[in-house]
Each structure stands twice: as C-alpha cells, then as structure tokens.
Motif scaffolding. Structure first.
Motif, PDB file in Angstrom:
ATOM      1  N   GLY A   7      36.503  41.346  22.471  1.00 61.45           N
ATOM      2  CA  GLY A   7      36.868  42.107  23.653  1.00 61.45           C
ATOM      3  C   GLY A   7      38.050  41.497  24.374  1.00 61.45           C
ATOM      4  O   GLY A   7      38.715  40.583  23.869  1.00 61.45           O
ATOM      5  N   THR A   8      38.298  41.993  25.570  1.00 58.37           N
ATOM      6  CA  THR A   8      39.393  41.497  26.405  1.00 58.37           C
ATOM      7  C   THR A   8      38.861  41.150  27.786  1.00 58.37           C
ATOM      8  O   THR A   8      38.064  41.900  28.364  1.00 58.37           O
ATOM      9  CB  THR A   8      40.501  42.559  26.550  1.00 58.37           C
ATOM     10  OG1 THR A   8      41.054  42.841  25.265  1.00 58.37           O
ATOM     11  CG2 THR A   8      41.614  42.069  27.477  1.00 58.37           C
ATOM     12  N   LEU A   9      39.293  40.012  28.310  1.00 58.93           N
ATOM     13  CA  LEU A   9      38.948  39.616  29.673  1.00 58.93           C
ATOM     14  C   LEU A   9      40.029  40.158  30.599  1.00 58.93           C
ATOM     15  O   LEU A   9      41.218  39.891  30.403  1.00 58.93           O
ATOM     16  CB  LEU A   9      38.860  38.092  29.794  1.00 58.93           C
ATOM     17  CG  LEU A   9      38.687  37.541  31.212  1.00 58.93           C
ATOM     18  CD1 LEU A   9      37.374  38.039  31.833  1.00 58.93           C
ATOM     19  CD2 LEU A   9      38.727  36.009  31.196  1.00 58.93           C
ATOM     20  N   VAL A  10      39.615  40.927  31.600  1.00 58.76           N
ATOM     21  CA  VAL A  10      40.554  41.530  32.550  1.00 58.76           C
ATOM     22  C   VAL A  10      40.287  40.950  33.934  1.00 58.76           C
ATOM     23  O   VAL A  10      39.195  41.111  34.489  1.00 58.76           O
ATOM     24  CB  VAL A  10      40.408  43.060  32.598  1.00 58.76           C
ATOM     25  CG1 VAL A  10      41.453  43.656  33.545  1.00 58.76           C
ATOM     26  CG2 VAL A  10      40.531  43.665  31.208  1.00 58.76           C
ATOM     27  N   LEU A  11      41.279  40.261  34.488  1.00 58.11           N
ATOM     28  CA  LEU A  11      41.188  39.752  35.852  1.00 58.11           C
ATOM     29  C   LEU A  11      41.787  40.814  36.774  1.00 58.11           C
ATOM     30  O   LEU A  11      42.952  41.181  36.619  1.00 58.11           O
ATOM     31  CB  LEU A  11      41.966  38.444  35.996  1.00 58.11           C
ATOM     32  CG  LEU A  11      41.689  37.360  34.961  1.00 58.11           C
ATOM     33  CD1 LEU A  11      42.595  36.160  35.194  1.00 58.11           C
ATOM     34  CD2 LEU A  11      40.232  36.929  35.023  1.00 58.11           C
ATOM     35  N   ALA A  12      41.006  41.298  37.728  1.00 57.29           N
ATOM     36  CA  ALA A  12      41.473  42.403  38.561  1.00 57.29           C
ATOM     37  C   ALA A  12      41.591  41.991  40.017  1.00 57.29           C
ATOM     38  O   ALA A  12      40.624  41.520  40.632  1.00 57.29           O
ATOM     39  CB  ALA A  12      40.534  43.596  38.434  1.00 57.29           C
ATOM     40  N   ALA A  13      42.787  42.165  40.585  1.00 61.39           N
ATOM     41  CA  ALA A  13      42.996  41.888  42.005  1.00 61.39           C
ATOM     42  C   ALA A  13      42.368  43.001  42.831  1.00 61.39           C
ATOM     43  O   ALA A  13      42.519  44.183  42.515  1.00 61.39           O
ATOM     44  CB  ALA A  13      44.487  41.796  42.301  1.00 61.39           C
ATOM     45  N   THR A  14      41.642  42.624  43.871  1.00 60.49           N
ATOM     46  CA  THR A  14      41.038  43.596  44.779  1.00 60.49           C
ATOM     47  C   THR A  14      41.687  43.485  46.152  1.00 60.49           C
ATOM     48  O   THR A  14      42.297  42.455  46.481  1.00 60.49           O
ATOM     49  CB  THR A  14      39.522  43.354  44.902  1.00 60.49           C
ATOM     50  OG1 THR A  14      39.298  41.988  45.286  1.00 60.49           O
ATOM     51  CG2 THR A  14      38.823  43.613  43.578  1.00 60.49           C
ATOM     52  N   ARG A 108      40.073  29.375  24.882  1.00 60.94           N
ATOM     53  CA  ARG A 108      39.570  28.469  23.845  1.00 60.94           C
ATOM     54  C   ARG A 108      38.985  29.250  22.670  1.00 60.94           C
ATOM     55  O   ARG A 108      39.046  28.802  21.520  1.00 60.94           O
ATOM     56  CB  ARG A 108      38.512  27.545  24.446  1.00 60.94           C
ATOM     57  CG  ARG A 108      38.124  26.384  23.543  1.00 60.94           C
ATOM     58  CD  ARG A 108      37.293  25.370  24.298  1.00 60.94           C
ATOM     59  NE  ARG A 108      35.961  25.849  24.566  1.00 60.94           N
ATOM     60  CZ  ARG A 108      34.939  25.764  23.712  1.00 60.94           C
ATOM     61  NH1 ARG A 108      35.129  25.226  22.511  1.00 60.94           N
ATOM     62  NH2 ARG A 108      33.755  26.204  24.035  1.00 60.94           N
ATOM     63  N   HIS A 109      38.428  30.426  22.959  1.00 63.87           N
ATOM     64  CA  HIS A 109      37.842  31.260  21.900  1.00 63.87           C
ATOM     65  C   HIS A 109      38.838  32.293  21.372  1.00 63.87           C
ATOM     66  O   HIS A 109      38.460  33.201  20.632  1.00 63.87           O
ATOM     67  CB  HIS A 109      36.595  31.971  22.429  1.00 63.87           C
ATOM     68  CG  HIS A 109      35.400  31.089  22.573  1.00 63.87           C
ATOM     69  ND1 HIS A 109      35.222  30.232  23.652  1.00 63.87           N
ATOM     70  CD2 HIS A 109      34.326  30.908  21.759  1.00 63.87           C
ATOM     71  CE1 HIS A 109      34.080  29.582  23.507  1.00 63.87           C
ATOM     72  NE2 HIS A 109      33.518  29.962  22.373  1.00 63.87           N
ATOM     73  N   ASP A 110      40.116  32.144  21.764  1.00 60.55           N
ATOM     74  CA  ASP A 110      41.171  33.043  21.295  1.00 60.55           C
ATOM     75  C   ASP A 110      40.892  34.496  21.678  1.00 60.55           C
ATOM     76  O   ASP A 110      41.130  35.431  20.905  1.00 60.55           O
ATOM     77  CB  ASP A 110      41.348  32.915  19.779  1.00 60.55           C
ATOM     78  CG  ASP A 110      42.738  33.373  19.319  1.00 60.55           C
ATOM     79  OD1 ASP A 110      43.651  33.381  20.160  1.00 60.55           O
ATOM     80  OD2 ASP A 110      42.884  33.720  18.136  1.00 60.55           O
ATOM     81  N   ILE A 111      40.378  34.685  22.885  1.00 65.96           N
ATOM     82  CA  ILE A 111      40.081  36.018  23.413  1.00 65.96           C
ATOM     83  C   ILE A 111      41.243  36.459  24.301  1.00 65.96           C
ATOM     84  O   ILE A 111      41.699  35.694  25.158  1.00 65.96           O
ATOM     85  CB  ILE A 111      38.769  36.002  24.232  1.00 65.96           C
ATOM     86  CG1 ILE A 111      37.589  35.703  23.309  1.00 65.96           C
ATOM     87  CG2 ILE A 111      38.565  37.309  24.981  1.00 65.96           C
ATOM     88  CD1 ILE A 111      36.311  35.358  24.050  1.00 65.96           C
ATOM     89  N   PRO A 112      41.764  37.652  24.147  1.00 65.72           N
ATOM     90  CA  PRO A 112      42.868  38.118  24.982  1.00 65.72           C
ATOM     91  C   PRO A 112      42.490  38.142  26.469  1.00 65.72           C
ATOM     92  O   PRO A 112      41.376  38.531  26.826  1.00 65.72           O
ATOM     93  CB  PRO A 112      43.135  39.532  24.464  1.00 65.72           C
ATOM     94  CG  PRO A 112      42.548  39.571  23.095  1.00 65.72           C
ATOM     95  CD  PRO A 112      41.368  38.655  23.128  1.00 65.72           C
ATOM     96  N   VAL A 113      43.429  37.726  27.299  1.00 70.25           N
ATOM     97  CA  VAL A 113      43.229  37.744  28.751  1.00 70.25           C
ATOM     98  C   VAL A 113      44.388  38.500  29.375  1.00 70.25           C
ATOM     99  O   VAL A 113      45.558  38.225  29.072  1.00 70.25           O
ATOM    100  CB  VAL A 113      43.183  36.312  29.334  1.00 70.25           C
ATOM    101  CG1 VAL A 113      42.974  36.360  30.849  1.00 70.25           C
ATOM    102  CG2 VAL A 113      42.083  35.492  28.669  1.00 70.25           C
ATOM    103  N   THR A 114      44.081  39.449  30.231  1.00 70.74           N
ATOM    104  CA  THR A 114      45.123  40.183  30.955  1.00 70.74           C
ATOM    105  C   THR A 114      44.672  40.352  32.400  1.00 70.74           C
ATOM    106  O   THR A 114      43.613  39.857  32.789  1.00 70.74           O
ATOM    107  CB  THR A 114      45.394  41.554  30.297  1.00 70.74           C
ATOM    108  OG1 THR A 114      46.521  42.165  30.932  1.00 70.74           O
ATOM    109  CG2 THR A 114      44.192  42.472  30.406  1.00 70.74           C
TER     110      THR A 114
END
Length: 283
Positions: A7-14, A108-114
């Motif tokens: 999957g992808t980790l999505v950091l969302a500004a609120t 570290r787990h090579d997971i996409p981050v956006t």
C-alpha cells in the motif's frame, strides 16, 4: 524498487483552525482510504462532519501514547496492500505531531510515502511575521525546564536564520523572557496567535517588549517567529565582543568552556583560542 502489491502511506495536512482551508483531495482521501489513522478520532469525526466527508474505511487512533505499539499494525496493513491515511489534530503529521516513527518504518519496508499538502502554522506564521523568509529553521517547542530552555537558546545565539517555535500559551511569557535574556531584548520577533481562527492576532516587537506584553497571560494556539542574528563583525561575521556573552551563558548553564568555544568557532570562523582567551579575560 518498491513492491507494487504494497500500500501507500499518505500524510494529510488538516486545517489549523478554519475548516474551509481543507483541500478537496483531503476530503477524497478521507472518503476512500481503507485505513485512517487519527491523532484524535473524535476530532476527526467532527472535521468530517464540517467537511461533509464520509469515512470510507476503518478508523484507528494513533497518538503519542500508542505510537510505538500501533506503528507495527499500520505497517502490517501497508505491507498487505492497504492505503493508510494519517491525520493529526491540525497541520502536517510528523511536524511536532505523531507520524515520524511511522514514516521511518514505512521507508525501512520500502513502502511508498506521499502527502496531501495543506495548512501549516509554521509557514503561515513565517509569511505574516514581517521577518526575513529567505532562510529559516523550525525549532519546535523549547524545553519546559528553565535551565534546559536557556541552554537550548544559548545554542541558537549565533543562528543567522529566522527561527520558528511552537509554544503553549501558559509558557509563552517564560519562553519570551528566556529568549530576551539569551538573544537580546531588542531582537525582533512576532507572536502569532490563533492563526486562521476568529481571534487571529499577530503581535510584533522586540523580545523584551513581547515578554512584558505576555506577562498577563495569553490564550490560544501560539507560533513564535524570531529573527536570526544579524552580522556584526567588520567583515560581516560575528566578532569576539558579540560571541562572548553567548558562550558565557552556555557555560553558566553547565556546558564545558572548551567544547562551547570549539562549536562557536566552527559556526563563526573565529579562532577557538581567541574565544577561549576572551571569555577568561572577561571574568
């Protein structure tokens, strides 16, 4: 190369105050993400109500008290192919908020981050402060204990960039007093209070003046912007006379004179021996 099945980790500004600052993309992510990790799930649901967003996935709490244990669960969800949306109470996750640990594990787990960009108290305060914006640094919260706070400020005495801090309203007066003592009462600064909210206020002035103003108490969310040190030497750098007080303050706070002189010398280009001798001569 990352695994296409993860999957992808999505950091969302609120929003930091005004919910209308939320982006359409934030609404879409809240509605479609299989997993939403929130610093405060109740605040998240209230935000969704204001935005007209319907949470489409399962919601889990992710805050400073369970961050260590819950990170593994979220990484497992990402490895299994789920898209995980991380939101905090206001602003961008990981900036003085939970998120850094999860980002590190995802990397570290090579997971996409956006990320879903959006409101930022740091950038807004910097923009409205009236202080130089070409170079700046974010210092987060100053230490709560007076001695640790003064040592942290002394380490910033020669910092030439504009500095941005977060501060709790009940500690603002003490922080400004310490900053005035370590950086000078006339150092320009701006206290940005309740940004984007009904009672938004930006108070500008010298650190000493602002400390006096804050002594009676200040309410609301605070972002503090402080000007960096202006060049004072004949060649545009810091000279001995201006470097010595900062060194003295750090030594008085418990640091070794020799170590501080080496650090200041590296930052200013001055001679370690000259600094050392000048401090001894001033005693």
């Amino acid at each position: 190369m990352s695994d296409p099945e993860v999957g992808t980790l999505v950091l969302a500004a609120t929003p930091i105050g005004d919910s209308s600052d939320a982006s359409p993309r934030l609404v879409e992510e809240l509605s479609t993400a299989p997993v939403v990790a929130a610093e405060d799930t109740r605040r998240l649901r209230r935000l969704c109500d204001r935005l007209g967003a319907t949470l489409g996935g399962r919601v889990v709490s992710y805050h400073e008290h369970n961050e260590a244990s819950r990170t593994a669960d979220l990484v497992a969800a990402l490895v299994a192919g789920e898209r995980v949306l991380l939101v905090t109470d206001a602003g961008m996750p990981s900036v003085s908020d939970p998120g850094y640990r999860l980002v590190c594990e995802a990397v570290r787990h090579d997971i996409p981050v956006t990320c879903v960009p959006g409101p930022s108290a740091v950038l807004m305060a910097l923009a409205v402060s009236g202080l130089p914006v070409d170079r700046f640094c974010f210092e987060g919260f100053l230490p709560r204990k007076a001695g640790e706070r003064e040592r942290a400020i002394a380490a910033l005495a020669a910092e030439p960039r504009t500095m941005v801090f977060f501060e709790a309203p009940h500690r603002l007066a003490a922080a400004l007093t310490s900053l005035a003592g370590g950086l000078g009462e006339e150092r320009p600064a701006a206290v940005c209070r309740e940004l984007t909210k009904t009672y938004e206020e930006v108070r500008r002035g010298g650190l000493g003046e602002l400390a006096t103003w804050a002594a009676d108490g200040v309410r609301g969310e605070i972002t503090l912007v402080v000007a960096g040190r202006e060049p004072t030497g004949a060649d545009g750098g810091v000279d001995l006379a201006t470097a010595v007080p900062g060194i003295q303050a750090r030594v008085a706070a418990g640091e070794r004179l020799k170590d501080v002189c080496k650090e200041v010398a590296a930052a200013t280009g001055l001679s370690t021996k000259q600094l050392y001798d000048a401090v001894l001569a001033s005693r």
